[in-house]
Write a protein that holds these residues in place. Structure first.
Motif, mmCIF file in Angstrom:
data_model
loop_
_atom_site.group_PDB
_atom_site.id
_atom_site.type_symbol
_atom_site.label_atom_id
_atom_site.label_comp_id
_atom_site.label_asym_id
_atom_site.label_seq_id
_atom_site.Cartn_x
_atom_site.Cartn_y
_atom_site.Cartn_z
ATOM 1 N N GLY A 59 0.775 -1.227 0.000
ATOM 2 C CA GLY A 59 0.000 0.000 0.000
ATOM 3 C C GLY A 59 0.807 1.279 0.000
ATOM 4 O O GLY A 59 0.261 2.355 -0.304
ATOM 5 N N LEU A 60 2.102 1.217 0.316
ATOM 6 C CA LEU A 60 2.883 2.450 0.428
ATOM 7 C C LEU A 60 3.124 3.169 -0.903
ATOM 8 O O LEU A 60 2.960 4.395 -0.977
ATOM 9 N N PRO A 61 3.536 2.486 -1.985
ATOM 10 C CA PRO A 61 3.745 3.229 -3.240
ATOM 11 C C PRO A 61 2.506 3.990 -3.720
ATOM 12 O O PRO A 61 2.632 5.159 -4.127
ATOM 13 N N PRO A 62 1.305 3.387 -3.676
ATOM 14 C CA PRO A 62 0.129 4.199 -4.036
ATOM 15 C C PRO A 62 -0.066 5.400 -3.117
ATOM 16 O O PRO A 62 -0.517 6.459 -3.570
ATOM 17 N N PHE A 63 0.284 5.244 -1.840
ATOM 18 C CA PHE A 63 0.184 6.380 -0.925
ATOM 19 C C PHE A 63 1.144 7.491 -1.331
ATOM 20 O O PHE A 63 0.773 8.671 -1.373
ATOM 21 N N PHE A 64 2.397 7.143 -1.635
ATOM 22 C CA PHE A 64 3.363 8.158 -2.057
ATOM 23 C C PHE A 64 2.859 8.891 -3.299
ATOM 24 O O PHE A 64 2.923 10.127 -3.390
ATOM 25 N N ASP A 65 2.375 8.122 -4.285
ATOM 26 C CA ASP A 65 1.877 8.729 -5.524
ATOM 27 C C ASP A 65 0.673 9.629 -5.247
ATOM 28 O O ASP A 65 0.561 10.736 -5.794
ATOM 29 N N GLU A 66 -0.226 9.147 -4.398
ATOM 30 C CA GLU A 66 -1.422 9.914 -4.052
ATOM 31 C C GLU A 66 -1.059 11.222 -3.368
ATOM 32 O O GLU A 66 -1.614 12.286 -3.673
ATOM 33 N N PHE A 67 -0.102 11.152 -2.455
ATOM 34 C CA PHE A 67 0.351 12.332 -1.728
ATOM 35 C C PHE A 67 0.904 13.376 -2.698
ATOM 36 O O PHE A 67 0.583 14.565 -2.607
ATOM 37 N N GLU A 68 1.744 12.917 -3.629
ATOM 38 C CA GLU A 68 2.345 13.859 -4.581
ATOM 39 C C GLU A 68 1.313 14.440 -5.536
ATOM 40 O O GLU A 68 1.373 15.626 -5.870
ATOM 41 N N ARG A 69 0.383 13.621 -5.992
ATOM 42 C CA ARG A 69 -0.666 14.146 -6.883
ATOM 43 C C ARG A 69 -1.508 15.204 -6.179
ATOM 44 O O ARG A 69 -1.912 16.207 -6.775
ATOM 45 N N ILE A 79 9.406 13.802 0.801
ATOM 46 C CA ILE A 79 8.660 12.867 -0.042
ATOM 47 C C ILE A 79 9.600 11.820 -0.632
ATOM 48 O O ILE A 79 9.329 10.613 -0.601
ATOM 49 N N GLU A 80 10.731 12.278 -1.168
ATOM 50 C CA GLU A 80 11.675 11.336 -1.775
ATOM 51 C C GLU A 80 12.345 10.455 -0.725
ATOM 52 O O GLU A 80 12.644 9.282 -0.996
ATOM 53 N N GLU A 81 12.584 10.984 0.468
ATOM 54 C CA GLU A 81 13.186 10.162 1.520
ATOM 55 C C GLU A 81 12.262 9.019 1.918
ATOM 56 O O GLU A 81 12.733 7.926 2.275
ATOM 57 N N MET A 82 10.967 9.237 1.876
ATOM 58 C CA MET A 82 10.046 8.126 2.151
ATOM 59 C C MET A 82 10.206 7.032 1.106
ATOM 60 O O MET A 82 10.199 5.838 1.438
ATOM 61 N N ARG A 83 10.369 7.417 -0.136
ATOM 62 C CA ARG A 83 10.567 6.417 -1.189
ATOM 63 C C ARG A 83 11.884 5.663 -0.998
ATOM 64 O O ARG A 83 11.960 4.455 -1.230
ATOM 65 N N GLN A 84 12.925 6.369 -0.574
ATOM 66 C CA GLN A 84 14.209 5.704 -0.336
ATOM 67 C C GLN A 84 14.136 4.768 0.874
ATOM 68 O O GLN A 84 14.741 3.694 0.864
ATOM 69 N N SER A 85 13.404 5.160 1.891
ATOM 70 C CA SER A 85 13.206 4.259 3.036
ATOM 71 C C SER A 85 12.473 3.005 2.599
ATOM 72 O O SER A 85 12.752 1.901 3.082
#
Length: 374
Positions: free
Chosen positions: A178-188, A262-268
């Motif tokens: 569920g995390l990648p869709p959350f990251f994308d949703e947050f950025e959109r 935002i990007e640090e969450m993706r790296q984590s």
């Protein structure tokens, strides 16, 4: 030409948008900030002094109360410092579990920090609700492993309190889906939002030279264009075995600080994927060495000497400096708290902006007053 008279006003210490009990003495010319002086001390509770009259292991739950959003990262810093001066080794499975908890902590911190930042801008509850939703899922994992959601007290010298329970990995797998869709949703939702851009672009700029002069660390420093991260500058635990990038900004404004988080969450997320793939089996070594035994932890007496253990907490470099005199209590115990150091350039970042920008600039630093005051 008319000239307004400068006025000195107080913001805080009770204002709900100051991220804790914090006071700012602001000198304004009309609505423009001329000077700003941060005032701390309203939450001081003698953390360092208590540690000097407590055994080493008794201080572990006190670290939970520093940055109370990120207790696992706080535990990590003290554990490394004590292990350095006591010469304690940590099994590989425990090291991977520690990194897993630290990176989950980074995601929950940044998700809520961005939500609070937008809340400060007047975005009401939607971004914060999205961030808190993901935070709750991570806290469920922390509770399963440690028995507590926020004050986890999970790390021990030589490892962690106990191994991951059987249901932990399946629940983690669901979270990771569920995390990648959350990251994308947050950025959109946010990255091209007109209000966010207006309130953050070229607001609260911290030039890299000024950032270095104040010794700030974490996303605040990296947003100013300096790729300093303790995980790569002085790798600890198993970070030198993991592949990840250090995102940086180019301007050093509020917007860059948002983008870096935002990007640090993706790296984590990348790091956690690698940890899950490489996590050693329990058969390859226990989660703790013998020193993790509670009775022996109480009797721990490191040899005389000193040591500094540091980690890259979600807010920056969190360090513990310990001096041992050979007894079961540290002779000196000093915390390098990133929230305390990172808030010191607030005056420089606020000058020339409007009063309404102060709260946004402060929110972009991401502080917790429990760590500032200690």
């Amino acid at each position: 030409m008319l000239k307004t008279e400068e006025l000195q006003i107080n913001i805080g210490p009770q204002h709900p948008s100051t991220h804790g009990v914090f006071r700012m003495i602001v000198t304004v010319d009309g609505e423009t900030v001329v000077d700003l002086k941060p005032v701390f001390g309203y939450l001081h509770r003698n953390h360092e002094q208590l540690a000097e009259v407590s055994t080493y292991i008794q201080s572990m739950p006190y670290t939970d109360r520093l940055d109370y959003f990120n207790s696992m990262a706080n535990n990590f810093g003290l554990a490394i410092a004590v292990e350095k001066i006591a010469g304690i080794e940590v099994p590989r499975r425990a090291e991977y579990i520690r990194v897993l908890m630290a990176e989950l902590t980074r995601i929950l911190n940044h998700a809520t920090a961005v939500g609070f930042l937008l809340n400060d801008m007047g975005a009401w509850q939607t971004p914060l609700a999205f961030g808190m939703r993901e935070r709750e899922k991570i806290l469920d994992l922390f509770e399963m492993a440690s028995g507590a959601r926020m004050m986890c007290n999970y790390f021990r010298f030589g490892g962690v309190w106990r191994d991951l329970p059987p249901d932990f990995m399946p629940m983690l797998k669901d979270l990771m889906i569920g995390l990648p869709p959350f990251f994308d949703e947050f950025e959109r939702l946010l990255s091209e939002n007109e209000i966010l851009l207006t309130r953050s672009v070229n607001v609260g700029i911290l030039p890299k030279e000024v950032a270095l002069s104040y010794s700030v660390t974490g996303p605040l420093l990296r947003a100013s264009g300096i790729a300093y991260d303790v995980r790569t500058a002085e790798p600890y635990s198993v970070y030198n075995e993991l592949d990840f990038d250090i995102p940086i900004g180019s301007v050093g404004d509020v917007y860059d600080r948002y983008l870096v988080r935002i990007e640090e969450m993706r790296q984590s997320y990348r790091i956690i994927q690698q940890v899950v793939e490489r996590l050693p089996d329990l058969n390859d070594g226990h989660i703790t060495k013998s020193m993790a035994n509670i009775g022996k932890q109480k009797a721990l007496k490191p040899p005389a000497g000193d040591g500094y253990g540091r980690v890259e907490s979600p807010k920056g470099e969190l360090g513990f400096y310990l001096v041992s005199d050979g007894s079961d209590k540290p002779y000196r115990y000093k915390v390098r708290a990133p929230s305390f150091i990172n808030v010191t350039p607030l005056g420089d970042m606020s000058r020339g902006h409007k009063v309404a920008d102060i709260v946004v600039i402060l929110g972009s630093i991401d502080i917790v007053m429990g760590e500032v005051d200690r």
